[in-house]
Design an enzyme around this catalytic site. Structure first.
Site, PDB file in Angstrom:
ATOM      1  N   GLU A  39       1.012  -1.070  -0.114  1.00 39.32           N
ATOM      2  CA  GLU A  39       0.034   0.017   0.097  1.00 39.32           C
ATOM      3  C   GLU A  39       0.838   1.297   0.006  1.00 39.32           C
ATOM      4  OE1 GLU A  39      -2.785   0.013   3.070  1.00 39.32           O
ATOM      5  OE2 GLU A  39      -3.696   1.698   2.628  1.00 39.32           O
ATOM      6  N   GLU A  62     -12.416  -2.323   2.137  1.00 39.14           N
ATOM      7  CA  GLU A  62     -13.128  -2.352   3.451  1.00 39.14           C
ATOM      8  C   GLU A  62     -14.253  -1.054   3.655  1.00 39.14           C
ATOM      9  OE1 GLU A  62     -10.153  -1.834   6.615  1.00 39.14           O
ATOM     10  OE2 GLU A  62      -9.565  -3.804   6.414  1.00 39.14           O
ATOM     11  N   GLU A 117      -6.289  -9.457   3.248  1.00 40.35           N
ATOM     12  CA  GLU A 117      -5.421  -8.869   4.239  1.00 40.35           C
ATOM     13  C   GLU A 117      -5.552  -9.844   5.419  1.00 40.35           C
ATOM     14  OE1 GLU A 117      -5.658  -4.705   5.388  1.00 40.35           O
ATOM     15  OE2 GLU A 117      -6.480  -4.249   3.370  1.00 40.35           O
TER      16      GLU A 117
END
Ligand code: AHR
Length: 505
Positions: free
Chosen positions: A27, A173, A292
């Site tokens: 990320e 998310e 994740e």
């Protein structure tokens, strides 16, 4: 010595192992990119500024797919910022991590880095502050051969052939209030459906991952999956799951049992997918992308301090968990859990890969080393390929706060296409070794080629730049094979890889 057994039969299979379960994640967060994979001027950097020492470690693991560029970051990200001449790219405030993003590394650079790492990109689109049209446009930019404004822009920016990115995440998310553009399940499901529809019209060969819950602890967990899948089941291919564990109360037996929560999480999401399938009379079965997973808690307080001192700084050293030996054991158990659910878990990404809650650490201008969790991840990726076997494990158990029956031995087995059998096993017992008997009679004549062991007398032991070989694999005690049954010693608190290979007559 305590006793445990595992019965294997070559006919009892769970399914083919999708190599993408050994994926990872980078990320635009902290020093994952800047100071992690990319550090121009570092002695090991290549002409593009990529650190060769980091690349070498990544290649040792064998990471088939890498999720990028977020994470929370993606929910405020404009993909157009990350293309074109680097000196013209905008500097932006990143509201996900309260830092400044310079966009020095973008889509083309990351694609190139992935190529060098023998990996492929799993690209996430922003469905937080942006929507279906921007998602469709980035697919066109990446995957359309040419002759349109966006595909020709890609060529002008140096990439003649399409990137051909196959795997796409529809946001990140979106169930979390911390997310830019947080949505209700219905809102997200509708948006994901529309975005996904346009993206697949653009390129029908791509696969799409819809956002499931950020954790089993979300109050909306379960209902989120039901409602959002009701909106987008027909369009998407995978549902995402995210889960991080910690041991803040220093309860090692309870911590090592957390993979049971992981297993429950997977089974619950599988059930919901199949319930929606039933409700819709659908032919398609959805699979899972556990995109994740990791241990994450060591750096929480440190991060608050960093933000107090340098909010909006560039490449701040955020989420730099230093992993200890017990973290490696849980990481091993999490990998074992994915293998045991290989029929439905097709993608999994260790979050993340470098510096940010990562198996690989670097120092700016300095060295690069493997954390404890590097080893089970590397072993599973290197040896856990082929077919996952349905092993029956019999062993004593213990009780902890969340579970009455936690098996001391957590194990999975795989059958390679070369006829080899690999057993991965964690001994969760703090005190006692186990004599582990494995029934291998259906596999023909095998020999124990290797017993790889990860063990340290101190569960809190870590690897550092100064002492990178504190927690590293060694040769295990091995065992004997008699009449097709192997008996191997699994030392107290250990990660074990038992590699059985056919005997050459
Ligand atoms: O991996 C770190 C963060 O954890 C990701 O950005 C987010 O998706 C999750 O909450």
């Amino acid at each position: 010595m305590k006793k445990a057994s595992m019965t294997l039969d070559r006919a009892y299979t769970i399914g083919r192992i999708d190599p993408r379960i050994y994926g990872s994640f980078i990320e635009h967060l902290g020093r994952a990119v800047y100071g992690g994979i990319y550090e121009p001027g570092h002695p090991s950097s290549d002409e593009l500024g990529f650190r060769q020492d980091v690349l070498e470690l990544v290649k040792k693991i064998g990471v088939p797919v890498i999720r990028y560029p977020g994470g929370n970051f993606v929910s405020g990200f404009n993909w157009e910022d990350s293309i074109g001449p680097r000196n013209q790219r905008p500097r932006r405030l990143d509201l996900a991590w309260f830092t400044t993003e310079t966009n020095e590394v973008g889509l083309h650079e990351f694609y190139e880095w992935c190529r060098k790492a023998n990996s492929s990109v799993m690209y996430s689109v922003n469905l937080g502050t942006r929507g279906p049209e921007e998602a469709r446009q980035v697919v066109e930019y990446c995957n359309h051969p040419g002759g349109t404004q966006l595909s020709d822009l890609r060529k002008k920016n140096g990439q003649q052939d399409p990137f051909g990115i196959k795997l796409w995440c529809l946001g990140n998310e979106m169930d979390g209030p911390w997310q830019m553009g947080h949505k209700t399940a219905r809102e997200y499901g509708r948006t994901a459906n529309e975005a996904g529809k346009l993206m697949k019209w653009m390129d029908p060969t791509i696969e799409l991952v819809a956002c499931g819950s950020s954790s089993t602890e979300m109050p909306t967990f379960g209902d989120w999956e039901l409602q959002m899948l009701d909106e987008c089941y027909d369009t998407v291919d995978y549902v995402s799951l995210h889960r991080y564990y910690g041991n803040p109360t220093n309860d090692t037996p309870g911590f090592l049992a957390r993979s049971m929560d992981l297993d429950d999480f997977i089974r619950t999401v599988v059930s919901i997918c199949d319930a929606v399938k039933g409700k819709k009379h659908a032919k398609k079965t959805l699979n899972l992308s556990f995109d994740e997973w990791n241990v994450w808690y060591h750096s929480n307080e440190q991060d608050q301090e960093i933000w107090k001192q340098d909010k909006w700084g560039r490449a701040l050293p955020l989420l730099e968990d230093v992993y200890n030996f017990e973290d490696a054991l849980l990481a091993g158990s999490m990998l074992i859990t994915f293998l045991r659910n290989a029929d439905r878990v097709k993608i999994a990404c260790l979050a993340q890969l470098v510096n940010v809650i990562a198996p690989i650490m670097t120092r700016n201008g300095g060295g690069c080393w493997a954390q404890t969790i590097f080893y089970p991840y590397m072993h599973a990726s290197n040896f856990g390929r082929g077919t996952s076997l349905r092993g029956i494990v019999s062993c004593p158990d213990y009780a902890c706060q969340d579970y009455d029956h936690v098996p001391y031995i957590d194990a999975a087995a795989t059958m390679g296409d070369d006829g080899s059998v690999t057993v991965f096993a964690v001994n969760r017992d703090m005190q006692e070794d186990f004599a582990f008997e494995i029934d291998l009679r259906s596999f023909g004549k095998l020999q124990l080629d290797e017993h790889i062991l990860l063990h340290h007398p101190d569960v809190k032991a870590v690897n550092t730049e100064e002492n990178p070989n504190n927690v590293v694999p060694t040769v295990g005690p091995g065992g004997v094979i008699d009449g097709g049954k192997a008996t191997v010693t699994l030392p107290a608190l250990s990660w074990n890889v038992l590699r059985f290979v056919p005997v050459k007559e």
